[in-house]
Design an enzyme around this catalytic site. Structure first.
Site, mmCIF file in Angstrom:
data_model
loop_
_atom_site.group_PDB
_atom_site.id
_atom_site.type_symbol
_atom_site.label_atom_id
_atom_site.label_comp_id
_atom_site.label_asym_id
_atom_site.label_seq_id
_atom_site.Cartn_x
_atom_site.Cartn_y
_atom_site.Cartn_z
ATOM 1 N N GLU A 284 11.843 -5.473 9.314
ATOM 2 C CA GLU A 284 12.810 -6.016 8.363
ATOM 3 C C GLU A 284 14.071 -6.370 9.148
ATOM 4 O OE1 GLU A 284 13.356 -3.588 4.903
ATOM 5 O OE2 GLU A 284 11.197 -3.371 4.631
ATOM 6 N N CYS B 54 8.139 1.775 5.666
ATOM 7 C CA CYS B 54 6.947 1.757 6.532
ATOM 8 C C CYS B 54 6.736 3.029 7.329
ATOM 9 C CB CYS B 54 7.038 0.560 7.467
ATOM 10 S SG CYS B 54 7.161 -0.994 6.570
ATOM 11 N N GLU C 228 0.161 -6.809 10.395
ATOM 12 C CA GLU C 228 1.470 -7.428 10.571
ATOM 13 C C GLU C 228 2.407 -6.416 11.219
ATOM 14 O OE1 GLU C 228 2.557 -10.622 9.794
ATOM 15 O OE2 GLU C 228 4.184 -9.755 10.977
ATOM 16 N N PHE C 229 3.207 -6.866 12.169
ATOM 17 C CA PHE C 229 4.086 -5.939 12.880
ATOM 18 C C PHE C 229 5.566 -6.281 12.676
ATOM 19 C CE2 PHE C 229 0.063 -6.370 15.179
ATOM 20 C CZ PHE C 229 -0.385 -5.055 15.155
ATOM 21 N N LEU C 230 5.885 -7.062 11.657
ATOM 22 C CA LEU C 230 7.270 -7.516 11.512
ATOM 23 C C LEU C 230 8.216 -6.375 11.176
ATOM 24 C CD1 LEU C 230 8.270 -7.684 8.297
ATOM 25 C CD2 LEU C 230 6.771 -9.643 8.289
ATOM 26 N N THR D 212 0.869 -1.183 0.000
ATOM 27 C CA THR D 212 0.000 0.000 0.000
ATOM 28 C C THR D 212 0.906 1.234 0.000
ATOM 29 O OG1 THR D 212 -0.123 -0.167 2.419
ATOM 30 C CG2 THR D 212 -1.969 -1.078 1.176
ATOM 31 N N LEU E 43 14.716 4.890 21.375
ATOM 32 C CA LEU E 43 15.263 6.185 21.782
ATOM 33 C C LEU E 43 16.670 6.330 21.207
ATOM 34 C CD1 LEU E 43 14.204 6.760 25.523
ATOM 35 C CD2 LEU E 43 13.270 7.813 23.455
ATOM 36 N N LYS F 45 18.572 0.748 7.667
ATOM 37 C CA LYS F 45 18.963 0.250 8.992
ATOM 38 C C LYS F 45 19.791 -1.009 8.767
ATOM 39 C CE LYS F 45 15.111 -2.830 9.886
ATOM 40 N NZ LYS F 45 14.086 -3.239 10.824
HETATM 41 C C1 UGA Z 1 8.676 -0.896 11.293
HETATM 42 C C2 UGA Z 1 8.069 -1.330 12.645
HETATM 43 O O1 UGA Z 1 9.092 -1.385 13.633
HETATM 44 C C3 UGA Z 1 7.413 -2.719 12.522
HETATM 45 O O2 UGA Z 1 6.802 -3.070 13.743
HETATM 46 C C4 UGA Z 1 6.360 -2.662 11.423
HETATM 47 O O3 UGA Z 1 5.744 -3.913 11.212
HETATM 48 C C5 UGA Z 1 7.022 -2.232 10.127
HETATM 49 O O4 UGA Z 1 7.645 -0.936 10.304
HETATM 50 C C6 UGA Z 1 5.964 -2.177 9.066
HETATM 51 O O5 UGA Z 1 5.083 -1.297 9.154
HETATM 52 O O6 UGA Z 1 5.935 -3.020 8.185
HETATM 53 P P1 UGA Z 1 10.912 -1.484 9.970
HETATM 54 O O7 UGA Z 1 10.469 -0.507 8.935
HETATM 55 O O8 UGA Z 1 11.434 -2.804 9.532
HETATM 56 O O9 UGA Z 1 9.699 -1.824 10.978
HETATM 57 O O10 UGA Z 1 12.042 -0.741 10.792
HETATM 58 P P2 UGA Z 1 12.423 -0.422 12.295
HETATM 59 O O11 UGA Z 1 13.318 -1.448 12.820
HETATM 60 O O12 UGA Z 1 11.239 -0.064 13.112
HETATM 61 O O13 UGA Z 1 13.295 0.913 12.045
HETATM 62 C C7 UGA Z 1 12.732 2.013 11.346
HETATM 63 C C8 UGA Z 1 13.731 3.145 11.237
HETATM 64 O O14 UGA Z 1 13.893 3.783 12.492
HETATM 65 C C9 UGA Z 1 15.131 2.766 10.776
HETATM 66 O O15 UGA Z 1 15.576 3.726 9.816
HETATM 67 C C10 UGA Z 1 15.950 2.848 12.037
HETATM 68 O O16 UGA Z 1 17.299 3.145 11.787
HETATM 69 C C11 UGA Z 1 15.249 3.966 12.771
HETATM 70 N N1 UGA Z 1 15.436 3.932 14.233
HETATM 71 C C12 UGA Z 1 14.980 2.870 14.964
HETATM 72 C C13 UGA Z 1 16.038 4.995 14.877
HETATM 73 O O17 UGA Z 1 16.459 5.992 14.240
HETATM 74 N N2 UGA Z 1 16.193 4.958 16.228
HETATM 75 C C14 UGA Z 1 15.744 3.911 16.964
HETATM 76 O O18 UGA Z 1 15.930 3.959 18.206
HETATM 77 C C15 UGA Z 1 15.122 2.852 16.319
#
Ligand code: UGA
Length: 436
Positions: A150, A262, A146-148, A85, A252, A325
């Site tokens: 990557e 996402c 879904e909450f996965l 989406t 944080l 990430k």
């Molecule tokens: C995110 C959500 O965490 C999942 O629960 C959700 O299912 C998914 O989106 C989705 O909607 O499909 P994701 O996009 O894989 O998952 O990435 P995250 O691990 O959440 O990280 C997102 C971004 O935030 C990355 O760029 C990461 O570097 C950044 N981040 C994360 C920070 O800058 N600081 C943090 O403390 C944590």
């Protein structure tokens, strides 16, 4: 159980393989013949730890197949909708073309008693809009977000923090919830919470969770902005407030902010949906969350410029990371790649390295120079910028060794991932994001 998964992108491919690993008989369906061929060969079309093992095991067991033919969905007990989406081309609202097309294609193959389970992230109100067409076939529509994450997708699918199923009122809804409970029997038996809600709540759970995570990250990055003008250290601030169990240290992590397929798209779509609902003001803070997030990329570029004495033109800069990430080769809305592109735009000689994401990054930004080997990429640099905290950089790069490769020991730690004292002790001029 017999399961079909419609849409075999990130979500669908992982879901199909995970369902087969639970003992279900799974058919994955996608309109892209290339993707179907790749998956059928047991190869993951993207980097996701553990996925290929699961794919191969599923295929070898005979329980997992992929096809382009939607007719093969016929007879499945549960049909999961896992198509994308994306944002609409001309705005922030979610583009539901693929969801609508998947449901429309599936309708002729549905039978009474079957369950259609939407997994795609959709604007609240979507399930209610689609229900009548599904229910006319005798099947029941539920929404099962879904909450996965990557990089942790297999684990998050098999051992989620919670399962949420939005169902329609009445017996059919209750029966559909029971069917999903059966699909996820292993997780339910292991004590993972299984929440049955109405449609709207289930749709909101997903966007609310992502909005909260994005807000948490932007909150600490806003604190980093304040730290920058007061001499405080935002990483210590994160630790200190994170010890408060009500706040918690996760998400944080300050630095150049969030990206990926996402969080950025979901908060924008949520704000757009709230506006449609006449409640724009309720989530207007998400615009601010977005703005703070994007400002951190500017700040990283500004720090590199300062570190190089006021101009980056023609200077050799090595950027560690391209993926949004670590543990991912995804460069969609990657803050890391964005910083590299901006430095290149200012005339710097930018070299980018990343353990997994170079092919995707090159496709999107062929104008940058890419070097696979970390040490080769570092050689001769006048400044080093850490933008994706892969272990290869965060843990395994020794500042003394790195110092022997570069021309000038100048480093900007865009993820606040390194111990500043250790880098300074090795002769580096260290700049963090919101750290003195
Ligand atoms: C995110 C959500 O965490 C999942 O629960 C959700 O299912 C998914 O989106 C989705 O909607 O499909 P994701 O996009 O894989 O998952 O990435 P995250 O691990 O959440 O990280 C997102 C971004 O935030 C990355 O760029 C990461 O570097 C950044 N981040 C994360 C920070 O800058 N600081 C943090 O403390 C944590």
């Amino acid at each position: 159980m017999r399961i079909s998964v419609i849409g075999c992108g990130y979500l669908g491919a992982v879901h199909a393989a995970a369902m087969a690993s639970l003992g279900h008989e799974v058919i994955g369906i996608d309109v892209d013949p290339g993707k179907v061929a790749t998956l059928s060969a047991g190869t993951a079309p993207f980097f996701e730890p553990g996925l290929e093992d699961l794919l191969r095991a599923g295929i070898e067991s005979g329980r997992l197949r992929f096809t382009t033919d939607i007719a093969e969905a016929a007879g499945a007990d549960v049909h999961f909708i896992a198509v994308g989406t994306p944002s609409q081309r001309d705005g922030d609202a979610a583009d539901l073309t693929y969801v609508d097309a998947a449901i429309a294609a599936l309708l002729p193959h549905l039978a009474p008693g079957q369950v259609v389970a939407g997994k795609s992230t959709v604007p609240v109100g979507t399930a209610a809009r689609l229900a009548a067409s599904v229910h006319a076939t005798g099947a029941t529509l539920v929404w099962n977000p879904e909450f996965l994450r990557e990089g942790w997708a297999v684990k998050d699918t098999l051992e989620p923090d919670r399962l949420v199923v939005g169902v329609p009122d009445g017996e059919a809804g209750a029966a559909a919830a029971d069917t999903l409970r059966e699909v996820f029997r292993a997780a339910v038996d292991a004590g993972i919470p299984f929440l049955v809600t109405d449609y709207a709540t289930s749709e909101l759970v997903k966007v609310a969770a992502n909005a909260f995570l994005a807000t948490k990250i932007s909150f600490i990055n806003a604190m980093a902005e304040i730290a920058e003008v007061t001499g405080a250290d935002v990483t210590q601030l994160s630790d200190a407030i994170g010890y408060d169990g009500r706040i918690g240290r996760r998400y944080l992590g300050s630095g150049i902010g969030f990206g990926g397929g996402c969080l950025p798209k979901d908060i924008r779509a949520f704000a757009a949906r709230a506006e449609e609902l006449g409640r724009a003001e309720s989530v207007s803070f998400l615009r601010e969350v977005d703005a703070i997030n994007l400002r951190r990329r500017d700040r990283a570029v500004q720090l590199v410029t300062e570190a190089l004495g006021g101009a980056v033109f023609d200077r050799r800069i090595t950027v560690l990371g391209a993926a949004f990430k670590p543990h991912s080769d995804d460069v969609r809305d990657s803050p890391a790649l964005d910083v590299a592109v901006r430095l290149h735009g200012l005339g710097a000689q930018v070299t980018v390295t990343d353990p997994e994401a170079i092919p995707n990054a090159r496709r999107l930004h062929p104008q940058l120079t890419y070097i696979d080997d970390r040490d080769d990429a570092l050689t001769g640099a006048e400044a080093v910028v850490l933008v994706t905290e892969w272990d290869q950089y965060r843990r395994e790069l020794d500042p003394v060794h790195a110092g022997s490769l570069v021309r000038d020991r100048v480093v900007v730690d865009g993820r606040n991932a390194w111990d500043a004292a250790q880098w300074r002790a090795a002769g580096w001029t260290y700049y963090g994001m919101g750290r003195p």
